[in-house]
Design a protein around this motif. Structure first.
Motif, short mmCIF file in Angstrom:
data_model
loop_
_atom_site.label_atom_id
_atom_site.label_comp_id
_atom_site.label_asym_id
_atom_site.label_seq_id
_atom_site.Cartn_x
_atom_site.Cartn_y
_atom_site.Cartn_z
N CYS A 85 -1.55 3.25 -13.00
CA CYS A 85 -1.22 3.92 -11.75
C CYS A 85 -0.93 5.42 -11.94
O CYS A 85 -1.34 6.23 -11.11
N THR A 129 7.51 -4.26 2.20
CA THR A 129 7.26 -4.83 0.87
C THR A 129 7.04 -3.72 -0.14
O THR A 129 6.26 -2.79 0.11
N ASN A 130 7.71 -3.81 -1.29
CA ASN A 130 7.44 -2.89 -2.41
C ASN A 130 6.22 -3.43 -3.15
O ASN A 130 6.27 -4.52 -3.74
N LEU A 131 5.13 -2.69 -3.12
CA LEU A 131 3.89 -3.17 -3.73
C LEU A 131 3.84 -2.92 -5.23
O LEU A 131 2.92 -3.37 -5.91
N ASP A 181 8.43 -5.57 -6.53
CA ASP A 181 7.72 -6.72 -6.00
C ASP A 181 8.54 -7.54 -5.00
O ASP A 181 8.48 -8.76 -5.02
N ALA A 235 4.57 1.07 -0.70
CA ALA A 235 5.17 0.08 0.19
C ALA A 235 4.27 -0.24 1.36
O ALA A 235 3.50 0.62 1.81
N SER A 236 4.36 -1.47 1.86
CA SER A 236 3.61 -1.78 3.07
C SER A 236 4.56 -2.22 4.18
O SER A 236 5.53 -2.94 3.93
N GLY A 293 1.33 4.49 -1.15
CA GLY A 293 0.82 3.24 -1.73
C GLY A 293 1.92 2.34 -2.28
O GLY A 293 1.67 1.22 -2.69
N THR A 314 10.41 -8.04 -0.87
CA THR A 314 10.25 -7.77 0.56
C THR A 314 11.62 -7.81 1.23
O THR A 314 12.44 -8.66 0.87
N PRO A 325 4.73 -3.70 -8.81
CA PRO A 325 5.29 -4.90 -9.42
C PRO A 325 6.33 -4.63 -10.50
O PRO A 325 7.00 -5.55 -10.95
#
Ligand code: HEC
Ligand code: HEC
Ligand code: HEC
Ligand code: HEC
Length: 296
Positions: A156, A213-215, A252, A197-198, A195, A254, A217
C-alpha cells in the motif's frame, strides 16, 4: 543481529566501488543519491519522511515535550541502523537533523554500504541484501506498533511506480521498468486516505443508520493519534451540523451509529472528515466521504 554480506568479489569492491563517502563525516548527508536515483529522490523529497524533522507537527510536539526524553526522539533524525539495528529504535544522529528520515538512514550502514531487499552486487556502489527490507519489521524500527505485524506495508505505501530504479543516462535501463515508490502516501494524500474507510448510510424509520468500516487490515484508522477522524450529519445546503462523533477504528473493524432524523424533510448528508493537524489547525480538514440522505 548483524548480517554478513557475501559479495563474491570479496576485496575488489574497495577498488572498484564509487565510494559513497567517509563514514560518519558530516558531508555524508550531502551525497547525491539523486544523481543516479533521480526519480526515487524526487518522490522522497515530498514525503513525510523527508519532512520528519521539520514538519509543523513535529516541531509542535518537540516544543511540548522539551523537558522529557521524547525531545531526543531519534526516529525523526535517525543514525545508521541497518545491518544489526533493524527492528529496534535507531540512535539519534548529530549531523543535519533537518534532512529527517533520509536515504542514508534507511539504506546505508556505518561502513557506507547500501542495503536493500535485492541482490548483493556492485552497481557501481556496493549493495548488500537483507530480506527484512520488505517486511513490516523494517518499518517497525520506528513505527513500533508494526514490529510484529504480519503485513505487507509496501503493497500500500510503496507500490510499484513508473520508471526504472536508476535514471542516470550512463545506465541503460528499460523505460517501462518499475521501482518502489518512495512518496509514502498517508493522510496528506486525500485520495489515498479515502481508501482507508468505507461509509454506508441507510434510512430506517425515523433513524439514520451509519456504518463505517476500516478497510486497512493491519492498522487503526486514523493510524496516527495526532490526527482526528470525524463523522457528521449536516443539513443541505448550508452544512449546519446536527450530529457529530470522533471515530477511531481498530484494524479491519466496523462501527455502527444510529442518529435520530429531524422532521421537516430537510435534505441531509453524512460526511467523514480527517483533521490531519487537529491540534495545530483545528479547522483544516479533508473530506474523505460524503453520502447524501433525502430524508423523506
Ligand atoms: C553513480 C550512480 C549511483 C549513485 C550516486 C548511487 N547509486 Fe544506488 N545504484 C546505482 C545503480 C546503477 C544500481 C543498480 C540498480 C539498477 O540496476 O538500476 C543501484 C542500486 C542501489 C540499491 C539497490 C537496489 C536494488 O536492486 O534493490 C540501493 C538500495 C541504492 N542503490 C541506494 C543508493 C543510495 C542510498 C545512494 C546515495 C547514498 C545511491 N544509491 C547512490 C547507481 C548509483
Ligand atoms: C528510521 C525511522 C523510520 C522508518 C524505518 C520508517 N519510518 Fe515512516 N515515518 C517516520 C517518521 C519520523 C515519520 C514522520 C511522522 C510525522 O512526523 O508526521 C514517518 C512517516 C510515515 C508515513 C506518513 C505519516 C504522515 O504523518 O504523513 C507513512 C505512511 C510511513 N512513515 C510509512 C512507513 C513505512 C511503510 C515504512 C517501512 C517501509 C516506514 N515508514 C519506515 C520514521 C520511519
Ligand atoms: C491495505 C493498505 C494498507 C496497508 C497494508 C498498510 N497501510 Fe498504512 N495506511 C493506509 C491508509 C489508507 C492510510 C491513511 C489513513 C490513516 O491515516 O489511517 C494509512 C496510514 C498510515 C500511516 C499514517 C499516515 C498519516 O499520514 O497519518 C502510517 C505511519 C502507516 N500507515 C504505516 C503503515 C505500516 C508500517 C504498515 C505495515 C505494518 C502499513 N501502514 C500497512 C493503508 C495501508
Ligand atoms: C523509510 C526508509 C526509506 C527511505 C527514507 C528511503 N528508502 Fe529506499 N527503500 C526502502 C524500502 C523499504 C525499499 C523496498 C525494499 C527494497 O527494495 O529493498 C526501498 C527501495 C529502494 C531502492 C530499490 C528500488 C527497487 O525498486 O528495487 C532504491 C534504489 C532506493 N530505495 C533508494 C533510495 C534513495 C536514493 C533514497 C533517498 C532519496 C531512499 N531510498 C529513501 C526504504 C527507504
Amino acid at each position: 543481529m548483524k548480517q554478513g554480506c557475501n559479495l563474491w568479489f570479496g576485496l575488489l569492491p574497495a577498488l572498484l566501488a564509487v565510494p559513497l563517502t567517509a563514514a560518519g563525516s558530516p558531508e555524508a548527508r550531502l551525497i547525491d543519491c539523486a544523481a543516479c536515483h533521480g526519480r526515487i529522490s524526487s518522490e522522497w523529497r515530498v514525503s513525510s519522511h523527508a519532512a520528519a524533522y521539520t514538519s509543523p507537527l513535529f516541531l509542535h510536539e518537540l516544543e511540548k515535550s522539551a523537558d522529557s526524553p521524547r525531545s531526543a526522539c531519534s526516529c525523526h533524525a535517525p543514525d545508521f541502523f541497518v545491518n544489526g539495528g533493524i527492528g529496534s529504535a535507531p540512535g539519534r544522529r548529530a549531523d543535519s537533523p533537518e534532512s529527517g528520515v533520509d536515504c542514508l538512514a534507511c539504506h546505508l550502514d556505518a561502513e557506507m554500504v547500501a542495503w536493500s531487499d535485492g541482490q548483493e552486487w556492485m552497481v557501481p556502489h556496493r549493495v548488500c541484501a537483507d530480506k527484512r527490507y520488505s517486511q513490516a519489521v523494517f518499518c517497525g524500527s520506528c513505527h513500533t506498533w508494526a514490529k510484529d505485524a504480519a503485513a505487507d506495508c509496501l503493497d500500500c505505501h510503496m507500490p510499484g511506480g513508473k520508471g526504472p530504479v536508476t535514471d542516470h543516462p550512463g545506465f541503460d535501463r528499460p523505460a517501462d521498468a518499475t521501482h518502489r515508490a518512495h512518496r509514502m502516501p498517508g493522510s496528506s494524500d486525500p485520495e489515498f486516505a479515502a481508501g482507508a474507510a468505507s461509509l454506508e448510510v441507510r434510512q430506517a424509520g425515523g433513524q439514520l443508520k451509519i456504518s463505517l468500516t476500516n478497510l486497512v487490515p493491519v492498522h487503526a484508522f486514523p493510524q496516527i493519534r495526532h490526527r482526528r477522524a470525524q463523522l457528521a450529519v449536516v443539513e443541505q445546503p448550508g452544512g449546519r451540523v446536527l450530529w457529530q462523533e470522533t471515530v477511531r477504528l481498530a484494524a479491519d473493524s466496523t462501527a455502527g451509529y444510529a442518529v435520530e432524523l429531524p422532521g421537516g424533510g430537510v435534505p441531509l448528508a453524512v460526511e467523514l472528515r480527517l483533521y490531519p493537524l487537529a491540534e495545530l489547525l483545528p479547522d483544516s480538514s479533508l473530506l474523505l466521504a460524503r453520502e447524501a440522505v433525502e430524508n423523506r
